[in-house]
Design a protein around this motif. Structure first.
Motif, PDB file in Angstrom:
ATOM      1  N   ARG A   5       0.843  -1.197   0.000  1.00 25.15           N
ATOM      2  CA  ARG A   5       0.000   0.000   0.000  1.00 25.15           C
ATOM      3  C   ARG A   5       0.873   1.240   0.000  1.00 25.15           C
ATOM      4  O   ARG A   5       1.881   1.293   0.694  1.00 25.15           O
ATOM      5  CB  ARG A   5      -0.921  -0.005   1.211  1.00 25.15           C
ATOM      6  CG  ARG A   5      -1.964  -1.113   1.175  1.00 25.15           C
ATOM      7  CD  ARG A   5      -2.800  -1.109   2.437  1.00 25.15           C
ATOM      8  NE  ARG A   5      -3.859  -2.107   2.372  1.00 25.15           N
ATOM      9  CZ  ARG A   5      -4.695  -2.371   3.358  1.00 25.15           C
ATOM     10  NH1 ARG A   5      -4.590  -1.711   4.507  1.00 25.15           N
ATOM     11  NH2 ARG A   5      -5.631  -3.293   3.220  1.00 25.15           N
ATOM     12  N   TYR A   9      -2.374   5.636   2.219  1.00 25.02           N
ATOM     13  CA  TYR A   9      -3.513   4.791   1.836  1.00 25.02           C
ATOM     14  C   TYR A   9      -4.622   4.844   2.883  1.00 25.02           C
ATOM     15  O   TYR A   9      -5.797   5.043   2.551  1.00 25.02           O
ATOM     16  CB  TYR A   9      -3.026   3.355   1.645  1.00 25.02           C
ATOM     17  CG  TYR A   9      -4.100   2.368   1.264  1.00 25.02           C
ATOM     18  CD1 TYR A   9      -4.443   2.163  -0.071  1.00 25.02           C
ATOM     19  CD2 TYR A   9      -4.775   1.635   2.240  1.00 25.02           C
ATOM     20  CE1 TYR A   9      -5.428   1.245  -0.422  1.00 25.02           C
ATOM     21  CE2 TYR A   9      -5.765   0.720   1.900  1.00 25.02           C
ATOM     22  CZ  TYR A   9      -6.085   0.531   0.567  1.00 25.02           C
ATOM     23  OH  TYR A   9      -7.058  -0.374   0.222  1.00 25.02           O
ATOM     24  N   ASP A  10      -4.256   4.668   4.144  1.00 23.17           N
ATOM     25  CA  ASP A  10      -5.255   4.682   5.214  1.00 23.17           C
ATOM     26  C   ASP A  10      -5.906   6.049   5.359  1.00 23.17           C
ATOM     27  O   ASP A  10      -7.106   6.159   5.652  1.00 23.17           O
ATOM     28  CB  ASP A  10      -4.627   4.252   6.536  1.00 23.17           C
ATOM     29  CG  ASP A  10      -4.267   2.776   6.556  1.00 23.17           C
ATOM     30  OD1 ASP A  10      -4.860   2.008   5.776  1.00 23.17           O
ATOM     31  OD2 ASP A  10      -3.381   2.391   7.349  1.00 23.17           O
ATOM     32  N   GLN A  12      -6.405   8.154   2.935  1.00 25.63           N
ATOM     33  CA  GLN A  12      -7.350   8.290   1.824  1.00 25.63           C
ATOM     34  C   GLN A  12      -8.630   7.505   2.083  1.00 25.63           C
ATOM     35  O   GLN A  12      -9.729   7.978   1.803  1.00 25.63           O
ATOM     36  CB  GLN A  12      -6.712   7.796   0.523  1.00 25.63           C
ATOM     37  CG  GLN A  12      -7.599   7.971  -0.711  1.00 25.63           C
ATOM     38  CD  GLN A  12      -7.893   9.430  -1.025  1.00 25.63           C
ATOM     39  OE1 GLN A  12      -7.036  10.165  -1.495  1.00 25.63           O
ATOM     40  NE2 GLN A  12      -9.124   9.866  -0.738  1.00 25.63           N
ATOM     41  N   ARG A  13      -8.483   6.309   2.657  1.00 16.50           N
ATOM     42  CA  ARG A  13      -9.671   5.522   3.007  1.00 16.50           C
ATOM     43  C   ARG A  13     -10.534   6.289   4.014  1.00 16.50           C
ATOM     44  O   ARG A  13     -11.764   6.311   3.908  1.00 16.50           O
ATOM     45  CB  ARG A  13      -9.255   4.166   3.588  1.00 16.50           C
ATOM     46  CG  ARG A  13      -8.851   3.140   2.553  1.00 16.50           C
ATOM     47  CD  ARG A  13      -8.380   1.852   3.215  1.00 16.50           C
ATOM     48  NE  ARG A  13      -9.425   1.204   3.993  1.00 16.50           N
ATOM     49  CZ  ARG A  13     -10.289   0.313   3.507  1.00 16.50           C
ATOM     50  NH1 ARG A  13     -10.232  -0.034   2.240  1.00 16.50           N
ATOM     51  NH2 ARG A  13     -11.205  -0.238   4.292  1.00 16.50           N
ATOM     52  N   ILE A  16     -12.378   9.076   2.278  1.00 16.52           N
ATOM     53  CA  ILE A  16     -13.494   8.545   1.492  1.00 16.52           C
ATOM     54  C   ILE A  16     -14.682   8.234   2.402  1.00 16.52           C
ATOM     55  O   ILE A  16     -15.837   8.569   2.086  1.00 16.52           O
ATOM     56  CB  ILE A  16     -13.060   7.280   0.725  1.00 16.52           C
ATOM     57  CG1 ILE A  16     -12.057   7.650  -0.380  1.00 16.52           C
ATOM     58  CG2 ILE A  16     -14.272   6.568   0.117  1.00 16.52           C
ATOM     59  CD1 ILE A  16     -11.391   6.454  -1.037  1.00 16.52           C
ATOM     60  N   LEU A  17     -14.402   7.601   3.542  1.00 20.95           N
ATOM     61  CA  LEU A  17     -15.482   7.286   4.477  1.00 20.95           C
ATOM     62  C   LEU A  17     -16.180   8.554   4.962  1.00 20.95           C
ATOM     63  O   LEU A  17     -17.411   8.588   5.099  1.00 20.95           O
ATOM     64  CB  LEU A  17     -14.945   6.499   5.673  1.00 20.95           C
ATOM     65  CG  LEU A  17     -14.566   5.041   5.437  1.00 20.95           C
ATOM     66  CD1 LEU A  17     -14.153   4.390   6.755  1.00 20.95           C
ATOM     67  CD2 LEU A  17     -15.710   4.262   4.812  1.00 20.95           C
ATOM     68  N   TYR A  51     -10.254   1.411  -3.396  1.00 19.52           N
ATOM     69  CA  TYR A  51     -10.318   1.470  -1.934  1.00 19.52           C
ATOM     70  C   TYR A  51     -11.527   0.705  -1.378  1.00 19.52           C
ATOM     71  O   TYR A  51     -11.414   0.074  -0.322  1.00 19.52           O
ATOM     72  CB  TYR A  51     -10.390   2.924  -1.472  1.00 19.52           C
ATOM     73  CG  TYR A  51      -9.110   3.694  -1.717  1.00 19.52           C
ATOM     74  CD1 TYR A  51      -8.075   3.665  -0.790  1.00 19.52           C
ATOM     75  CD2 TYR A  51      -8.938   4.439  -2.883  1.00 19.52           C
ATOM     76  CE1 TYR A  51      -6.900   4.363  -1.000  1.00 19.52           C
ATOM     77  CE2 TYR A  51      -7.763   5.146  -3.105  1.00 19.52           C
ATOM     78  CZ  TYR A  51      -6.741   5.096  -2.165  1.00 19.52           C
ATOM     79  OH  TYR A  51      -5.572   5.776  -2.392  1.00 19.52           O
ATOM     80  N   TYR A  52     -12.648   0.805  -2.040  1.00 16.36           N
ATOM     81  CA  TYR A  52     -13.874   0.135  -1.569  1.00 16.36           C
ATOM     82  C   TYR A  52     -14.563  -0.510  -2.755  1.00 16.36           C
ATOM     83  O   TYR A  52     -14.789   0.147  -3.776  1.00 16.36           O
ATOM     84  CB  TYR A  52     -14.807   1.127  -0.872  1.00 16.36           C
ATOM     85  CG  TYR A  52     -14.248   1.610   0.455  1.00 16.36           C
ATOM     86  CD1 TYR A  52     -14.374   0.827   1.603  1.00 16.36           C
ATOM     87  CD2 TYR A  52     -13.559   2.808   0.542  1.00 16.36           C
ATOM     88  CE1 TYR A  52     -13.845   1.251   2.810  1.00 16.36           C
ATOM     89  CE2 TYR A  52     -13.013   3.232   1.749  1.00 16.36           C
ATOM     90  CZ  TYR A  52     -13.158   2.442   2.875  1.00 16.36           C
ATOM     91  OH  TYR A  52     -12.618   2.845   4.066  1.00 16.36           O
ATOM     92  N   LEU A  58     -18.824   0.600   1.841  1.00 17.75           N
ATOM     93  CA  LEU A  58     -18.704   1.920   2.470  1.00 17.75           C
ATOM     94  C   LEU A  58     -19.618   2.023   3.682  1.00 17.75           C
ATOM     95  O   LEU A  58     -19.201   2.492   4.749  1.00 17.75           O
ATOM     96  CB  LEU A  58     -19.056   3.018   1.459  1.00 17.75           C
ATOM     97  CG  LEU A  58     -18.013   3.366   0.410  1.00 17.75           C
ATOM     98  CD1 LEU A  58     -18.622   4.277  -0.651  1.00 17.75           C
ATOM     99  CD2 LEU A  58     -16.801   4.029   1.040  1.00 17.75           C
ATOM    100  N   SER A  61     -18.314  -0.093   6.575  1.00 21.62           N
ATOM    101  CA  SER A  61     -17.073   0.463   7.135  1.00 21.62           C
ATOM    102  C   SER A  61     -17.344   1.713   7.955  1.00 21.62           C
ATOM    103  O   SER A  61     -16.720   1.922   8.997  1.00 21.62           O
ATOM    104  CB  SER A  61     -16.074   0.777   6.016  1.00 21.62           C
ATOM    105  OG  SER A  61     -15.635  -0.411   5.387  1.00 21.62           O
TER     106      SER A  61
END
Length: 211
Positions: A5, A9-10, A12-13, A16-17, A51-52, A58, A61
């Protein structure tokens, strides 16, 4: 060997959430598309799927991550030094602070988890019960007599009722923010907790009258 990764990366996740939670909270899970989530995040749809895998992922999560944070708050507050009252004050303050930055996630948790499959919904509900149980244990330490009357959990739910819906009436630019509200909620709950009596022992307030 699979690719590692990339840095961030985390983060960005998480971003997004947060964007998906805002959309789900404002327009509903059913009415939100992956295209809208991608646009809100400033990403291509292909990148979003990196990512998802889908909208359902989504939703799960968002709910699972939010409840996990609440569980961690309950665990860490229980391990803080001090009296039982100190621990409960810390617990309430941390809860209010968490909700200050998680209003969208909380809305999703309370209103949109009905779209989860049964096993996933049960996982979320089990985690919520653990959080409630942690608060109820703190209440029972302060008032073991109320625990014996099976009131610790109902009183805990009343506390959550105060905190859970603050976002519906608190104004972002109002005189009180969540930091100022936390001690008020704590004082109100702890002060009221000391005054609570077993309803079975309350004096009768309604008297029968002759017709």
């Amino acid at each position: 060997m699979g690719r590692g990764r990339h840095a961030g990366y985390d983060d960005q996740r998480g971003a997004i959430l947060a964007s998906a939670a805002r959309l789900f909270a404002t327009q509903g899970y059913s009415a939100t598309s992956m295209n809208q989530v991608a646009e809100a995040c400033g990403l291509s749809k292909a990148t979003l799927y990196h990512y998802y895998r889908d909208k359902y992922a989504l939703l799960f999560s968002i709910a699972d991550t939010h409840v996990e944070r609440l569980q961690r708050i309950a665990m860490e507050a229980g391990e803080t030094p001090g009296t039982a009252e100190d621990k409960l004050r810390t617990l309430i303050a941390r809860l209010v602070e968490e909700y200050a930055d998680a209003q969208d996630e909380h809305w999703v948790l309370t209103s949109e988890v009905r779209f989860l499959e049964a096993a996933d919904r049960r996982r979320i509900l089990d985690r919520e019960r653990e959080v409630v149980a942690a608060f109820a244990r703190s209440v029972s330490v302060l008032r073991p007599d109320l625990d014996e009357a099976a009131l610790s959990k109902p009183l805990t739910m009343l506390l959550f009722g105060m905190v859970n819906w603050m976002f519906t009436w608190m104004k972002p630019d109002g005189a009180l923010d969540h930091g100022a509200m936390a001690p008020l909620v704590t004082d109100l709950f702890l002060g009221g907790l000391q005054a609570v009596r077993d309803p079975r022992h309350h004096p009768t307030t309604i008297k029968e009258t002759s017709p």
